[in-house]
Scaffold this motif. Structure first.
Motif: not given
Length: 418
Positions: A7-15, A224-228, A284-292, A296-301
């Motif tokens: 569940i965690k894997e599907k709701t949080e980015p890979v750190k 890597i994503n935008f939030f990283d 809202k950086l953390s909550s937005m990261a989890k939303l995307f 299953e969407t990566c903000i790539v740039a």
């Protein structure tokens, strides 16, 4: 039944494992800054984030960046507590919320730096700005120059530049050189061209590595994503021109290469790739990261993170190349140039869509106010979404409305891609 780990894997980015090294690198920066401020072992200069940091570092200053402090206030979710104090002091709530939250926190004698042992923000010996981001930095720094009764120097960069003409570069180059006598008086040392060349060279190397970090997101799936990137950009902002930034990005790059080799995605099950234009929503950086991740969407740039790529810097021509690099900055260019840059980036990063964040108090970093979004769509056919918010002031952001809009946008992309 899914396990908690799944569940965690599907709701949080890979750190990123490099986050621990990042903390160590940033802690080192703040320790050096605090010790300089407390012991007066080194002079402290305040600088804008896209200002002449290389010049200041080359002359022996520890350098503090109020914009970085503003972002810290936003990320700590305290900006709306401090902004009213600045407004009561005469600052409009419509101007940069970095400025108002920073000045407001100063008026209340509070700072997140107190957790790092600071009594207050480090008192400056000199303030140096560049208006390439916005004119407000001059007013912002002017407040502190009066309060601390210290010198303030500035570079005034032209805005909306369509073409980087020799006249523009010469003008900004001359302004850089004109800073030197005033900085020398405060530093108590003479300007050394060789030290400046060395610092510009380190800045160039750090920027090249930072570009390589961001370009790893071209890989599908992206490591890597935008939030990283918004977090890991810290060293290139505050330690540009030092070995600390260069050393850190070598570590981060190695991890991203390993992720690519092992096919590890920042967003598990990446299906959609988005470009983010405008400022982060720091609160809202953390909550937005989890939303995307959920989508299953990566903000790539992003426009924001790309703003610290100054690989035009050249130690052989330190002043001219500094002028070029800081005038080439996306925010300084005309809408036509911005449109072409965005078109290229959308293609290079295989973006399925683009999100424009219109930041209430940051007009210069909101690129959807004069029709650019429509012109870009006509040229590329890549759909876009506009959300309203602010970089620091959460009162300008409707989270529920934005989540619905983002979910709907991704759902539409899913239908289009199928």
């Amino acid at each position: 039944m899914m396990t908690e780990s799944v569940i965690k894997e599907k709701t949080e980015p890979v750190k990123l494992e490099s986050a621990a090294e990042l903390r160590k690198t940033m802690d080192g920066y703040f320790t050096r800054l605090r010790e300089s401020a407390e012991t007066r072992s080194r002079k402290v200069a305040w600088c804008t984030s896209v200002g002449p940091a290389e010049l200041l570092y080359s002359m022996g200053f520890e350098v503090y960046f109020p914009e970085n402090h503003g972002a810290m206030l936003g990320a700590a979710k305290n900006a709306d507590k401090y902004i009213p104090s600045a407004v009561a002091h005469g600052y409009s709530p419509d101007i940069c919320s970095y400025l108002t939250s920073d000045i407001g926190s100063f008026l209340q004698n509070e700072t997140p730096l107190q957790k790092s042992g600071f009594k207050s923000v480090p008192a400056p010996d000199i303030l140096v700005y560049n208006t390439n981001q916005c004119r407000e930095v001059a007013d912002w720094f002017g407040f502190y120059a009066k309060h601390f009764n210290v010198p303030i120097l500035g570079i005034h960069t032209p805005l909306s530049i369509p073409e980087l003409t020799p006249e523009i570069i010469r003008s900004v180059t001359d302004q850089y050189k004109n800073l030197i006598p005033g900085i020398e008086r405060v530093a108590g040392v003479k300007f050394d061209i060789d030290r400046f060349r060395e610092t510009v060279g380190l800045s160039h190397d750090g920027c090249v590595l930072w570009r390589q970090v961001l370009e790893k997101a071209k890989h599908i799936p992206s490591p890597i994503n935008f939030f990283d990137s918004a977090i890991h950009m810290g060293p290139i902002v505050v330690m540009r021109g030092t070995t600390y930034a260069v050393d850190y990005y070598k570590i981060l790059l190695a991890e991203l290469d390993k992720r690519i080799k092992e096919n590890v995605s920042a967003v598990p099950g990446e299906k959609y790739r988005i470009y983010w234009d405008g400022m982060p929503l720091w609160y809202k950086l953390s909550s937005m990261a989890k939303l995307f991740v959920k989508l299953e969407t990566c903000i790539v740039a992003s426009t924001y993170c790309n703003s610290w790529v100054f690989d035009d810097l050249d130690p052989a021509n330190p002043f001219e190349s500094s002028a070029l690099a800081y005038c080439k900055l996306f925010i300084v260019r005309s809408d036509e140039v911005k449109e072409n840059v965005l078109e290229n980036l959308l293609g290079e990063f295989s973006a399925d869509g683009i999100i424009f964040h219109e930041s209430k108090t940051c007009a210069r970093n909101s690129n959807n106010r004069y029709g650019l979004q429509n012109r870009l769509f006509k040229k590329t056919g890549i759909p876009y979404l506009e959300i309203n918010g602010d970089l620091n002031d959460p009162r300008c952001f409707s989270e529920e409305q934005s989540i619905i809009a983002i979910e709907t946008f991704i759902s539409q992309l899913a239908g289009k891609i199928k």
